[in-house]
Design an enzyme around this catalytic site. Sequence first.
Site, PDB file in Angstrom:
ATOM      1  N   HIS A 144      14.153  21.281  55.781  1.00 15.85           N
ATOM      2  CA  HIS A 144      14.712  20.728  54.570  1.00 15.85           C
ATOM      3  C   HIS A 144      15.721  19.557  54.968  1.00 15.85           C
ATOM      4  O   HIS A 144      16.015  18.556  54.498  1.00 15.85           O
ATOM      5  CB  HIS A 144      15.414  21.853  53.781  1.00 15.85           C
ATOM      6  CG  HIS A 144      14.429  22.444  53.009  1.00 15.85           C
ATOM      7  ND1 HIS A 144      13.796  23.825  53.308  1.00 15.85           N
ATOM      8  CD2 HIS A 144      14.222  22.418  51.629  1.00 15.85           C
ATOM      9  CE1 HIS A 144      13.165  24.038  52.232  1.00 15.85           C
ATOM     10  NE2 HIS A 144      13.194  23.454  51.342  1.00 15.85           N
TER      11      HIS A 144
ATOM     12  N   HIS B  53       9.237  28.434  54.379  1.00 17.02           N
ATOM     13  CA  HIS B  53      10.196  29.241  53.650  1.00 17.02           C
ATOM     14  C   HIS B  53      10.096  30.640  54.389  1.00 17.02           C
ATOM     15  O   HIS B  53       9.287  31.001  55.349  1.00 17.02           O
ATOM     16  CB  HIS B  53      10.168  29.544  52.284  1.00 17.02           C
ATOM     17  CG  HIS B  53      10.620  28.185  51.568  1.00 17.02           C
ATOM     18  ND1 HIS B  53       9.670  27.075  51.173  1.00 17.02           N
ATOM     19  CD2 HIS B  53      11.670  27.891  51.032  1.00 17.02           C
ATOM     20  CE1 HIS B  53      10.095  26.314  50.474  1.00 17.02           C
ATOM     21  NE2 HIS B  53      11.332  26.504  50.563  1.00 17.02           N
TER      22      HIS B  53
ATOM     23  N   HIS C 291      20.271  21.109  48.190  1.00 14.16           N
ATOM     24  CA  HIS C 291      19.973  21.235  49.681  1.00 14.16           C
ATOM     25  C   HIS C 291      20.859  20.612  50.644  1.00 14.16           C
ATOM     26  O   HIS C 291      21.235  21.029  51.715  1.00 14.16           O
ATOM     27  CB  HIS C 291      18.372  20.744  50.084  1.00 14.16           C
ATOM     28  CG  HIS C 291      17.687  21.995  49.771  1.00 14.16           C
ATOM     29  ND1 HIS C 291      17.395  22.836  50.683  1.00 14.16           N
ATOM     30  CD2 HIS C 291      16.728  22.199  48.710  1.00 14.16           C
ATOM     31  CE1 HIS C 291      16.688  23.951  50.269  1.00 14.16           C
ATOM     32  NE2 HIS C 291      16.300  23.481  48.840  1.00 14.16           N
TER      33      HIS C 291
ATOM     34  N   HIS D  24      21.140  30.161  48.489  1.00 11.45           N
ATOM     35  CA  HIS D  24      20.155  29.161  48.291  1.00 11.45           C
ATOM     36  C   HIS D  24      19.093  29.609  47.143  1.00 11.45           C
ATOM     37  O   HIS D  24      18.946  28.878  46.239  1.00 11.45           O
ATOM     38  CB  HIS D  24      19.494  28.669  49.718  1.00 11.45           C
ATOM     39  CG  HIS D  24      18.131  28.220  49.219  1.00 11.45           C
ATOM     40  ND1 HIS D  24      16.530  28.861  49.510  1.00 11.45           N
ATOM     41  CD2 HIS D  24      17.724  26.699  49.058  1.00 11.45           C
ATOM     42  CE1 HIS D  24      15.897  27.992  49.149  1.00 11.45           C
ATOM     43  NE2 HIS D  24      16.322  26.814  48.729  1.00 11.45           N
TER      44      HIS D  24
ATOM     45  N   HIS E 180       7.048  18.683  48.946  1.00 10.23           N
ATOM     46  CA  HIS E 180       7.726  19.794  48.997  1.00 10.23           C
ATOM     47  C   HIS E 180       6.728  21.061  48.795  1.00 10.23           C
ATOM     48  O   HIS E 180       6.786  22.064  49.247  1.00 10.23           O
ATOM     49  CB  HIS E 180       8.952  19.864  48.227  1.00 10.23           C
ATOM     50  CG  HIS E 180       9.681  21.161  48.122  1.00 10.23           C
ATOM     51  ND1 HIS E 180       9.621  21.964  47.326  1.00 10.23           N
ATOM     52  CD2 HIS E 180      10.547  21.581  49.147  1.00 10.23           C
ATOM     53  CE1 HIS E 180      10.519  22.905  47.546  1.00 10.23           C
ATOM     54  NE2 HIS E 180      10.951  22.924  48.623  1.00 10.23           N
TER      55      HIS E 180
ATOM     56  N   HIS F  33      18.732  28.126  42.994  1.00  7.69           N
ATOM     57  CA  HIS F  33      17.355  27.504  42.504  1.00  7.69           C
ATOM     58  C   HIS F  33      17.233  28.577  41.014  1.00  7.69           C
ATOM     59  O   HIS F  33      16.787  27.804  40.138  1.00  7.69           O
ATOM     60  CB  HIS F  33      16.416  27.922  43.460  1.00  7.69           C
ATOM     61  CG  HIS F  33      16.233  26.553  44.334  1.00  7.69           C
ATOM     62  ND1 HIS F  33      15.485  25.582  44.076  1.00  7.69           N
ATOM     63  CD2 HIS F  33      16.436  26.654  45.811  1.00  7.69           C
ATOM     64  CE1 HIS F  33      15.538  24.798  45.143  1.00  7.69           C
ATOM     65  NE2 HIS F  33      16.043  25.436  46.260  1.00  7.69           N
TER      66      HIS F  33
ATOM     67  N   PHE G 277       8.830  26.576  43.656  1.00  7.94           N
ATOM     68  CA  PHE G 277       8.333  25.828  44.787  1.00  7.94           C
ATOM     69  C   PHE G 277       7.736  24.555  44.412  1.00  7.94           C
ATOM     70  O   PHE G 277       7.862  23.462  44.775  1.00  7.94           O
ATOM     71  CB  PHE G 277       7.588  26.576  45.802  1.00  7.94           C
ATOM     72  CG  PHE G 277       8.278  27.592  46.653  1.00  7.94           C
ATOM     73  CD1 PHE G 277       9.586  27.320  46.907  1.00  7.94           C
ATOM     74  CD2 PHE G 277       7.418  28.590  47.291  1.00  7.94           C
ATOM     75  CE1 PHE G 277      10.119  28.039  47.884  1.00  7.94           C
ATOM     76  CE2 PHE G 277       8.298  29.336  47.856  1.00  7.94           C
ATOM     77  CZ  PHE G 277       9.655  29.106  48.239  1.00  7.94           C
TER      78      PHE G 277
END
Length: 542
Positions: free
Chosen positions: A140, A131, A310, A275, A111, A279, A297
């Site tokens: 994803h 992204h 996700h 989203h 990732h 996070h 990240f």
Amino acid sequence: MANKWVVRPEGVIMVSLVLLTFSCTRRVQGLPFPAPDFKNCNNSEGCCPPPYNGALIQDFYVFDPTLPMRIRQPAHLLDDAYIAKYQRAYQLLRELPDSDGRSWKNQGKLHCAYCNAAFYFPIDKSRLEIHYGWLFFAWHRFFLYFHERILAKLLDDDTFALPFWNWDNQSTDPPLANVLPYAFANKKYQNKSSSLYDVNRNVCTKRPNIIDLQSTLECVNQTATLKASLREANNRIMYNQMVTGAPIRRLFFGESYELGGVAGLGAGTMEAIPHGTVHFWTGNPKATVEFADMGIFRYSAYDPTFFAHHGNVDRLWEVWKALPGGNRKDITDSDYLNTEFLFYDENGNLVKVKISQALNHISTLRYKYANVPNLWIHSGSDAAYKSCFPASTTEINKMILNTHALNTSNLNTFANSTITFSVQRPAKKQLHGEEVLVIGGVNVTGSEFKFLIQAFLYFPTANVNTSITCPQFFGVLSNPALTFGDTVPDSKKEWRLALTSKLQSLSMDQFSHVVVTLVEATGSFPQYLQLKLTAKIVYFEY
Ligand SMILES: *[C@@H]1O[C@H](CO)[C@@H](O)[C@H](O)[C@H]1NC(C)=O
Ligand SMILES: *[C@@H]1O[C@H](CO)[C@@H](O)[C@H](O)[C@H]1NC(C)=O
Ligand SMILES: *[C@@H]1O[C@H](CO)[C@@H](O)[C@H](O)[C@H]1NC(C)=O
Ligand SMILES: *[C@@H]1O[C@H](CO)[C@@H](O)[C@H](O)[C@H]1NC(C)=O
Ligand SMILES: *[C@@H]1O[C@H](CO)[C@@H](O)[C@H](O)[C@H]1NC(C)=O
Ligand SMILES: *[C@@H]1O[C@H](CO)[C@@H](O)[C@H](O)[C@H]1NC(C)=O
Ligand SMILES: *[C@@H]1O[C@H](CO)[C@@H](O)[C@H](O)[C@H]1NC(C)=O
Ligand SMILES: *[C@@H]1O[C@H](CO)[C@@H](O)[C@H](O)[C@H]1NC(C)=O
């Protein structure tokens, strides 16, 4: 999600900017990204996954159509037996040695590498960033697919399905959906011996707090009144990001991105918020590495909540396509469909997939989501709330006359945290496109994150106390929503807000200009936000 580019040494930031600028000038346009060669990975954070180890790369991976259909369930409704199985799966994953591409650590690295522009392509020096653009959903989906299959293999149970964190369900009935699910968070499971435990979580995630889909990292102890307004705001955010704010694919999926292009020209509505804000809400701003694990990240896939979070994002992709409106379809551009990625499959082999294979999750990938209704479709809609600034046609025309366009030669300051300006609409209507307000000139200097700008239409008195439940609310910008960091120059950062469907919803499609009020909702206009705003209205094709 937060891109903590700032944790990288300054040098790296400069170097990749130069590379990208260079690649721009000799753009190899219109080519899909080939699968990255794991040997061509350059990352100072130790993200590069183990290079190709001699095992055959399956080119292309053939998904097994005979697998049992797996049903992904909402995490808050899992029973103890399922949680025990889920926990065992992660236990087994954590026990794999790091020589195995499937290992816990290698999943996290994978990732990180795809997220931090680590992979490069000698042909063009483009760096791959999944992204802030149209690769987000499909990449994803594959990541979750292979992760789920790895867990299933370890359990020796092909029916194993990852649960999804149903944070968009604002019901007050227990068990609550809009809190960190019990599997990760109750006394029994949130202890260091649970494989679903993660040490780096924000105190915001502790019960009885509920989620804040506009999280700006601060968390306060929530009173009953605050919770009630958070629930309403969460429904409104869902409605705006899924319905009025994303009537066409370009706004939902984000900007296109091809080999030779600049990474991250623009996230879609959902990628940015909620989203990104989920996070942020989950990661710990006080961790040794700020915002670890979920808020950065480099580490986010080290918290098992990543995959549940996700799952919901992936589910909402399908929900979006099923919304009425006619222009909510998958992207058909061949550069998108032919973009390739590498993953480790359940047997530890490196396999190659392309985006076109991700589009039919039922017949190709063999999984589904439990069918949960989406409460925000009604409770978050414009129709559910009374106008906050009713005005007659005459009054609106007067408002337009009294409102200036932006003066683009000035730095903008927000008096009382607001700024109001008018933007002329195109004289000639296009029937086959969406009118989109494009705001540029947002410059976030340094590494700060705490800002939240809400946009209102024909509501010049909107201020920090105005609720986004007002039908006049039509967009929100925060740091995860911006294209920022080292991949995109400030001059290219743009905020795109859908207008056609919103104006229809407000029955205000007849005016020559829109009057836009931006409110900095945290209440103090931050020093690190330097705005030299530009605004124009353009048509985006369906
Ligand atoms: C890898 O990144 C470093 C900076 O972190 C840079 O000096 C070097 O040139 C890069 N190498 C390649 C092959 O891109
Ligand atoms: C900690 O988690 C483990 C694994 O789920 C569980 O068996 C144990 O009962 C928990 N311990 C406590 C004190 O809650
Ligand atoms: C929130 O509540 C907890 C527990 O009651 C308390 O320890 C903490 O100081 C409170 N935090 C704030 C910001 O009020
Ligand atoms: C939302 O969660 C509640 C509480 O668990 C549950 O009763 C309800 O069925 C869920 N609603 C939807 C629409 O999923
Ligand atoms: C824009 O601002 C500048 C500097 O304050 C000023 O000189 C100029 O007249 C303004 N332009 C308009 C169109 O108002
Ligand atoms: C800011 O708000 C206060 C209170 O609403 C008002 O009195 C004041 O005039 C406002 N200032 C500006 C510059 O709009
Ligand atoms: C917002 O509400 C607070 C608390 O009621 C008040 O002190 C403040 O003046 C209000 N701000 C504006 C701009 O109305
Ligand atoms: C953004 O702000 C910084 C700091 O003031 C400044 O150096 C930079 O030139 C600005 N960039 C743009 C594109 O305005």
